[in-house]
Enzyme design. Structure first.
Site, PDB file in Angstrom:
ATOM      1  N   SER A 142     -53.166  16.074  17.727  1.00 49.13           N
ATOM      2  CA  SER A 142     -53.688  15.391  16.558  1.00 49.13           C
ATOM      3  C   SER A 142     -53.781  16.446  15.464  1.00 49.13           C
ATOM      4  O   SER A 142     -52.837  17.202  15.242  1.00 49.13           O
ATOM      5  CB  SER A 142     -55.043  14.751  16.866  1.00 49.13           C
ATOM      6  OG  SER A 142     -55.552  14.063  15.751  1.00 49.13           O
ATOM      7  N   TYR A 192     -50.178  10.122   6.734  1.00 48.74           N
ATOM      8  CA  TYR A 192     -50.350  11.129   7.791  1.00 48.74           C
ATOM      9  C   TYR A 192     -51.700  10.933   8.473  1.00 48.74           C
ATOM     10  O   TYR A 192     -51.793  10.900   9.696  1.00 48.74           O
ATOM     11  CB  TYR A 192     -50.248  12.528   7.198  1.00 48.74           C
ATOM     12  CG  TYR A 192     -50.507  13.635   8.190  1.00 48.74           C
ATOM     13  CD1 TYR A 192     -49.570  13.945   9.178  1.00 48.74           C
ATOM     14  CD2 TYR A 192     -51.686  14.368   8.149  1.00 48.74           C
ATOM     15  CE1 TYR A 192     -49.804  14.960  10.092  1.00 48.74           C
ATOM     16  CE2 TYR A 192     -51.926  15.380   9.061  1.00 48.74           C
ATOM     17  CZ  TYR A 192     -50.983  15.678  10.032  1.00 48.74           C
ATOM     18  OH  TYR A 192     -51.235  16.678  10.940  1.00 48.74           O
ATOM     19  N   LYS A 201     -52.754   9.929  12.444  1.00 48.76           N
ATOM     20  CA  LYS A 201     -53.604  10.752  13.313  1.00 48.76           C
ATOM     21  C   LYS A 201     -54.875  10.018  13.726  1.00 48.76           C
ATOM     22  O   LYS A 201     -55.303  10.099  14.881  1.00 48.76           O
ATOM     23  CB  LYS A 201     -53.942  12.075  12.615  1.00 48.76           C
ATOM     24  CG  LYS A 201     -52.736  12.983  12.389  1.00 48.76           C
ATOM     25  CD  LYS A 201     -51.998  13.292  13.688  1.00 48.76           C
ATOM     26  CE  LYS A 201     -50.844  14.243  13.490  1.00 48.76           C
ATOM     27  NZ  LYS A 201     -50.093  14.505  14.749  1.00 48.76           N
TER      28      LYS A 201
END
Length: 271
Positions: free
Chosen positions: A134, A148, A152
Site C-alpha cells: 500500500s 492513486y 490504495k
C-alpha cells in the site's frame, strides 16, 4: 529459514530490490514483470533460484494462470508480494477515462485478482502470508493524487476484510505503508495527467514540484522481509518518519472529528 516468494512488479523499485535481497540470502523467488529480459542479469547469477514469468496484472486470466503455474512448478510458495502498481497524478477533473480505468485496473483489480488466485493454493498447503504494498497514501490524502489514493484506500479495505475471511486457514496479510523513498517511483512509476490551465497554481499541482525523499528504500525492503518472521504478522507496517508523522496526524484528526460529533452520532440509533 529459506522461503519461496512470489513477487509482482519486479522490474524496478521495491520489487527489484526485494528480489535481489532475497536471492542474495538464499531464498527462492518467483518474479513477475511485463518484460522478463529486465531480470536477465539476476537469472545468470542465480539460475534456478529465480523463476521468471511475463505478467501484466491488468490481464486477469494471465494472473490466475501465472499463479497456478508457479505453484505447480515450484510447489509450496510461502509469501505472496502484491507489489505491482503505479501512481496517477492530476486533479480529478484533469484525468481522462482511460487513465482512471488503467489506474484502478492495475492497483486495485490486479491486486485483488492476485489474492484470489493465490488463496486456493495457500489454503490447500495449510497457510501462507500475503504482503500487500500500500502506501502512507492508503491512510492519508494529498490533492492531485485522488485516483492513486482511491486505489490504495480500496486495497486497505479489501485486505482488512479478506484477512478475517481466511484467518481460519492460517493465511495472513500485512499491509505495507511506505512513505517517500528513492525507488524511481516519481520518475518511472508516476503518470502525469494533461494539465488544465484552471488548475495551475492550485493545490492539485503542488506535488508536481520536487519534494524531499525521506526513506531509505533498502532499509524499507529489509523491514518488509523481516516482518515475515514476526508472529503474529503485523497487520500494518508503516515505513519512514514521514509516514509515521503524517499518518499519526491524520488518524488523530479523524478520532477528534468522531468524538466531536459523538452526540449526533449516538442520537441516530433506534429509540
Amino acid at each position: 529459514m529459506s522461503r519461496t516468494w512470489f513477487i509482482t512488479g519486479t522490474s524496478s523499485g521495491f520489487g527489484r530490490i526485494m528480489t535481489e535481497t532475497l536471492l542474495a540470502r538464499g531464498d527462492r523467488v518467483a518474479a513477475t514483470l511485463r518484460t522478463p529480459a529486465q531480470l536477465d542479469d539476476l537469472q545468470q547469477l542465480y539460475g534456478e533460484a529465480l523463476w521468471v514469468a511475463a505478467l501484466d496484472v491488468t490481464d486477469t486470466p494471465a494472473v490466475h494462470a501465472t499463479v497456478d503455474r508457479a505453484f505447480r512448478e515450484l510447489g509450496r510458495i510461502d509469501v505472496i508480494v502484491s507489489n505491482a502498481g503505479y501512481g496517477l497524478a492530476g486533479a480529478a477533473e484533469e484525468l481522462n477515462d482511460e487513465e482512471i480505468a488503467r489506474q484502478l485496473n492495475t492497483n486495485v483489480i490486479g491486486s485483488i485478482q492476485l489474492t484470489r488466485a493465490a488463496l486456493p493454493h495457500l489454503r490447500r498447503q495449510g497457510g501462507g502470508l500475503i504482503l500487500q504494498l500500500s502506501s502512507m497514501g492508503g491512510q492519508i490524502a494529498f490533492p492531485g493524487l485522488s485516483l492513486y489514493h482511491a486505489s490504495k484506500w480500496a486495497m486497505e479495505g479489501f485486505v482488512e476484510a479478506v484477512r478475517q475471511e481466511v484467518s481460519g486457514f492460517n493465511i495472513d496479510f500485512t499491509l505495507i505503508e511506505p512513505g517517500t523513498a528513492q525507488t524511481g517511483f516519481r520518475d518511472k512509476g508516476m503518470v502525469m495527467a494533461a494539465v488544465m490551465p484552471e488548475y495551475i497554481d492550485t493545490p492539485a499541482h503542488a506535488l508536481r514540484a520536487s519534494f524531499p525523499w525521506i526513506g531509505d528504500e533498502h532499509k524499507m525492503v529489509r523491514e518488509m522481509i523481516a516482518s515475515v518472521d514476526r508472529s503474529p504478522a503485523p497487520q500494518r507496517l508503516a515505513l519512514g518518519s514521514d509516514a509515521y508523522r503524517l499518518m499519526k496526524s491524520a488518524l488523530e484528526q479523524r478520532l477528534a472529528e468522531l468524538e466531536a460529533n459523538k452526540a449526533i452520532t449516538l442520537s441516530t440509533d433506534l429509540a
